[in-house]
Design a protein around this motif. Structure first.
Motif, PDB file in Angstrom:
ATOM      1  N   VAL A  58      47.269  31.295   5.261  1.00 53.65           N
ATOM      2  CA  VAL A  58      47.836  32.041   4.136  1.00 53.65           C
ATOM      3  C   VAL A  58      47.841  33.695   4.194  1.00 53.65           C
ATOM      4  O   VAL A  58      48.318  34.341   4.260  1.00 53.65           O
ATOM      5  CB  VAL A  58      47.325  31.984   2.473  1.00 53.65           C
ATOM      6  N   SER A  59      46.184  33.743   4.761  1.00 57.27           N
ATOM      7  CA  SER A  59      45.928  35.785   4.708  1.00 57.27           C
ATOM      8  C   SER A  59      46.474  35.668   5.907  1.00 57.27           C
ATOM      9  O   SER A  59      46.399  36.562   6.586  1.00 57.27           O
ATOM     10  CB  SER A  59      44.577  34.740   4.956  1.00 57.27           C
ATOM     11  N   SER A  60      46.415  34.835   7.349  1.00 55.25           N
ATOM     12  CA  SER A  60      47.742  35.592   8.329  1.00 55.25           C
ATOM     13  C   SER A  60      48.523  35.553   8.488  1.00 55.25           C
ATOM     14  O   SER A  60      49.151  36.416   8.735  1.00 55.25           O
ATOM     15  CB  SER A  60      47.027  33.743   9.541  1.00 55.25           C
ATOM     16  N   LEU A  61      49.184  35.032   7.641  1.00 55.86           N
ATOM     17  CA  LEU A  61      50.686  35.048   7.175  1.00 55.86           C
ATOM     18  C   LEU A  61      50.352  36.314   6.900  1.00 55.86           C
ATOM     19  O   LEU A  61      51.829  37.222   6.609  1.00 55.86           O
ATOM     20  CB  LEU A  61      51.806  34.102   6.678  1.00 55.86           C
ATOM     21  N   GLY A  62      50.114  36.476   5.437  1.00 59.55           N
ATOM     22  CA  GLY A  62      49.926  38.131   4.730  1.00 59.55           C
ATOM     23  C   GLY A  62      49.480  38.877   5.983  1.00 59.55           C
ATOM     24  O   GLY A  62      50.106  40.536   5.690  1.00 59.55           O
ATOM     25  N   GLY A  63      48.693  39.158   6.743  1.00 59.49           N
ATOM     26  CA  GLY A  63      48.686  39.921   7.676  1.00 59.49           C
ATOM     27  C   GLY A  63      49.444  40.386   8.781  1.00 59.49           C
ATOM     28  O   GLY A  63      49.872  41.287   8.909  1.00 59.49           O
ATOM     29  N   VAL A  64      50.097  39.321   9.268  1.00 63.35           N
ATOM     30  CA  VAL A  64      50.990  39.580  10.273  1.00 63.35           C
ATOM     31  C   VAL A  64      52.652  40.782   9.131  1.00 63.35           C
ATOM     32  O   VAL A  64      53.267  41.324   8.931  1.00 63.35           O
ATOM     33  CB  VAL A  64      51.540  38.412  10.477  1.00 63.35           C
ATOM     34  N   LEU A  65      52.383  40.127   8.094  1.00 62.70           N
ATOM     35  CA  LEU A  65      53.892  41.007   6.832  1.00 62.70           C
ATOM     36  C   LEU A  65      53.675  42.025   6.692  1.00 62.70           C
ATOM     37  O   LEU A  65      53.592  42.815   6.678  1.00 62.70           O
ATOM     38  CB  LEU A  65      53.677  40.648   5.295  1.00 62.70           C
ATOM     39  N   GLY A  66      52.190  42.298   6.767  1.00 57.26           N
ATOM     40  CA  GLY A  66      51.338  43.419   6.230  1.00 57.26           C
ATOM     41  C   GLY A  66      51.547  44.287   6.908  1.00 57.26           C
ATOM     42  O   GLY A  66      51.706  45.904   6.889  1.00 57.26           O
ATOM     43  N   ALA A  67      51.795  44.472   8.637  1.00 54.90           N
ATOM     44  CA  ALA A  67      51.765  44.480   9.412  1.00 54.90           C
ATOM     45  C   ALA A  67      52.946  45.660  10.042  1.00 54.90           C
ATOM     46  O   ALA A  67      53.535  46.247  10.521  1.00 54.90           O
ATOM     47  CB  ALA A  67      51.005  44.276  11.262  1.00 54.90           C
ATOM     48  N   ALA A  96      45.448  49.622  14.305  1.00 51.94           N
ATOM     49  CA  ALA A  96      45.353  48.127  15.635  1.00 51.94           C
ATOM     50  C   ALA A  96      43.956  48.258  15.249  1.00 51.94           C
ATOM     51  O   ALA A  96      42.969  46.479  15.751  1.00 51.94           O
ATOM     52  CB  ALA A  96      46.063  48.794  16.332  1.00 51.94           C
ATOM     53  N   VAL A  97      42.856  49.463  15.716  1.00 49.79           N
ATOM     54  CA  VAL A  97      41.813  49.256  16.355  1.00 49.79           C
ATOM     55  C   VAL A  97      41.078  48.686  14.737  1.00 49.79           C
ATOM     56  O   VAL A  97      39.628  48.065  15.424  1.00 49.79           O
ATOM     57  CB  VAL A  97      40.948  50.625  16.451  1.00 49.79           C
ATOM     58  N   ASN A  98      41.252  49.447  13.859  1.00 42.79           N
ATOM     59  CA  ASN A  98      40.372  49.004  12.736  1.00 42.79           C
ATOM     60  C   ASN A  98      40.573  47.136  12.729  1.00 42.79           C
ATOM     61  O   ASN A  98      39.732  46.837  12.187  1.00 42.79           O
ATOM     62  CB  ASN A  98      41.300  49.795  11.087  1.00 42.79           C
ATOM     63  N   LYS A  99      42.179  46.520  12.642  1.00 40.41           N
ATOM     64  CA  LYS A  99      42.051  45.146  12.861  1.00 40.41           C
ATOM     65  C   LYS A  99      41.215  44.086  13.702  1.00 40.41           C
ATOM     66  O   LYS A  99      40.266  43.178  13.538  1.00 40.41           O
ATOM     67  CB  LYS A  99      43.847  44.944  13.101  1.00 40.41           C
ATOM     68  N   PHE A 100      41.390  44.734  15.086  1.00 40.19           N
ATOM     69  CA  PHE A 100      41.114  44.608  15.344  1.00 40.19           C
ATOM     70  C   PHE A 100      39.265  43.965  15.913  1.00 40.19           C
ATOM     71  O   PHE A 100      38.736  43.143  15.732  1.00 40.19           O
ATOM     72  CB  PHE A 100      41.191  45.556  17.412  1.00 40.19           C
ATOM     73  N   ASP A 135      45.962  44.425   3.845  1.00 39.82           N
ATOM     74  CA  ASP A 135      45.049  44.793   4.643  1.00 39.82           C
ATOM     75  C   ASP A 135      45.654  44.131   5.941  1.00 39.82           C
ATOM     76  O   ASP A 135      45.442  45.517   6.659  1.00 39.82           O
ATOM     77  CB  ASP A 135      44.048  43.330   4.844  1.00 39.82           C
ATOM     78  N   GLY A 136      46.826  43.783   6.464  1.00 44.45           N
ATOM     79  CA  GLY A 136      47.289  44.309   7.283  1.00 44.45           C
ATOM     80  C   GLY A 136      47.390  45.067   7.524  1.00 44.45           C
ATOM     81  O   GLY A 136      48.061  46.438   9.067  1.00 44.45           O
ATOM     82  N   CYS A 177      43.107  39.734   9.863  1.00 47.45           N
ATOM     83  CA  CYS A 177      43.200  40.530  10.856  1.00 47.45           C
ATOM     84  C   CYS A 177      43.597  39.839  11.811  1.00 47.45           C
ATOM     85  O   CYS A 177      44.391  40.533  13.174  1.00 47.45           O
ATOM     86  CB  CYS A 177      41.517  41.012  11.015  1.00 47.45           C
ATOM     87  N   THR A 178      44.013  39.105  12.633  1.00 48.88           N
ATOM     88  CA  THR A 178      43.483  37.908  13.261  1.00 48.88           C
ATOM     89  C   THR A 178      45.507  38.512  13.548  1.00 48.88           C
ATOM     90  O   THR A 178      46.426  38.461  14.715  1.00 48.88           O
ATOM     91  CB  THR A 178      43.554  36.952  13.231  1.00 48.88           C
ATOM     92  N   GLY A 179      46.355  38.270  11.786  1.00 51.83           N
ATOM     93  CA  GLY A 179      47.431  37.892  12.125  1.00 51.83           C
ATOM     94  C   GLY A 179      47.911  39.151  12.524  1.00 51.83           C
ATOM     95  O   GLY A 179      49.103  39.936  13.006  1.00 51.83           O
ATOM     96  N   ALA A 180      47.428  40.072  12.315  1.00 49.89           N
ATOM     97  CA  ALA A 180      48.103  41.754  12.085  1.00 49.89           C
ATOM     98  C   ALA A 180      48.174  42.712  13.382  1.00 49.89           C
ATOM     99  O   ALA A 180      48.994  42.744  14.151  1.00 49.89           O
ATOM    100  CB  ALA A 180      46.754  42.039  10.954  1.00 49.89           C
TER     101      ALA A 180
END
Length: 255
Positions: free
Chosen positions: A87-96, A53-57, A153-154, A190-193
């Motif tokens: 697309v990248s934001s959605l990918g980050g959310v799914l990864g998280a 989480a810190v890494n993403k922030f 990434d997420g 990173c924002t999505g995740a």
């Protein structure tokens, strides 16, 4: 608030700031911030999910500072690449989401397979390192690739920016352009995740803030160093970083 301020100004805060600084410099230059950030945070005793989480922030804040600079200077059009950001934001959310649902061991297997694939792609040819390619020569970018990398990434992170840089270089973008697009996609994923991790209560601000301040400083230092990076250095350093990332992940798997 006073307690948080004291924590940020402590020896621990200085260590976290330094970790963020070094990780961001490596991340901007070679897309491997997670190689420094995540192991370092784990080494100082930060739990794995808090570390992610810190890494993403921190990476997101660092990328935001770069993207704002690119946009102000007219080097990056958010309108042109808006669909890639979504697309990248959605990918980050799914990864998280997968990171929360899947065991850490499985996530390490996914990381290992992804890194080995990208490493082999790099070794196939070094002709994709191009410094001055005309805009008309750039090949079309497939949104599926940034989406898949953003999912990784997420949920995990180390090597994701390096994968993006490698992909854009393969598409005949010059190195600086590849870095700019990678920072934009890193910001989105990173924002999505991070939003997902935030709403699940995993974020520790006492850790996230000093690391992020270091990341902001490191991101600007990294950009200052890019014009001095020679092509032959990139051809040598990128595969080496990939190899170290793979060794790190394999080590985690067998422990």
């Amino acid at each position: 608030m006073e307690i948080l301020l004291q924590e940020w100004l402590s020896i621990k805060g200085l260590i976290l700031f330094t970790i963020g600084l070094l990780a961001a410099i490596i991340g901007v230059l070679f897309g491997a911030a997670g190689f420094i950030l995540m192991p370092s945070l784990l080494l100082v005793g930060i739990p794995i999910h808090t570390t992610v989480a810190v890494n993403k922030f921190a990476t997101g804040i660092s990328a935001l500072s770069n993207v704002v600079s690119f946009v102000i200077k007219g080097r990056l059009s958010l309108k042109k690449y808006f669909s890639f950001m979504i697309v990248s934001s959605l990918g980050g959310v799914l990864g998280a989401l997968f990171a929360i649902l899947l065991p850490e061991q499985i996530m390490n297997v996914v990381a290992c397979i992804s890194l080995i694939f990208a490493f082999m792609m790099v070794l196939r040819s070094n002709k994709w390192i191009v410094k001055n390619v005309m805009e008309t020569e750039e090949q079309r970018i497939n949104k599926l690739v940034p989406f898949a990398i953003s999912m990784y990434d997420g949920g995990f992170g180390p090597g994701s920016a390096l994968m993006n840089i490698t992909y854009f270089l393969k598409k005949q973008h010059h190195y600086l352009k590849a870095v700019e697009l990678t920072r934009m996609i890193s910001l989105s994923s990173c924002t999505g995740a991070f939003l997902f991790y935030y709403f699940t209560g995993i974020v520790n601000w006492g850790i996230a803030i000093p690391v992020s301040l270091g990341s902001i400083a490191g991101s600007f230092l990294g950009l200052k160093l890019i014009p001095h990076i020679q092509t032959k250095w990139i051809q040598i350093i990128l595969p080496i970083i990939f190899l170290f990332l793979i060794v790190q992940v394999v080590t985690d798997l067998i422990q």
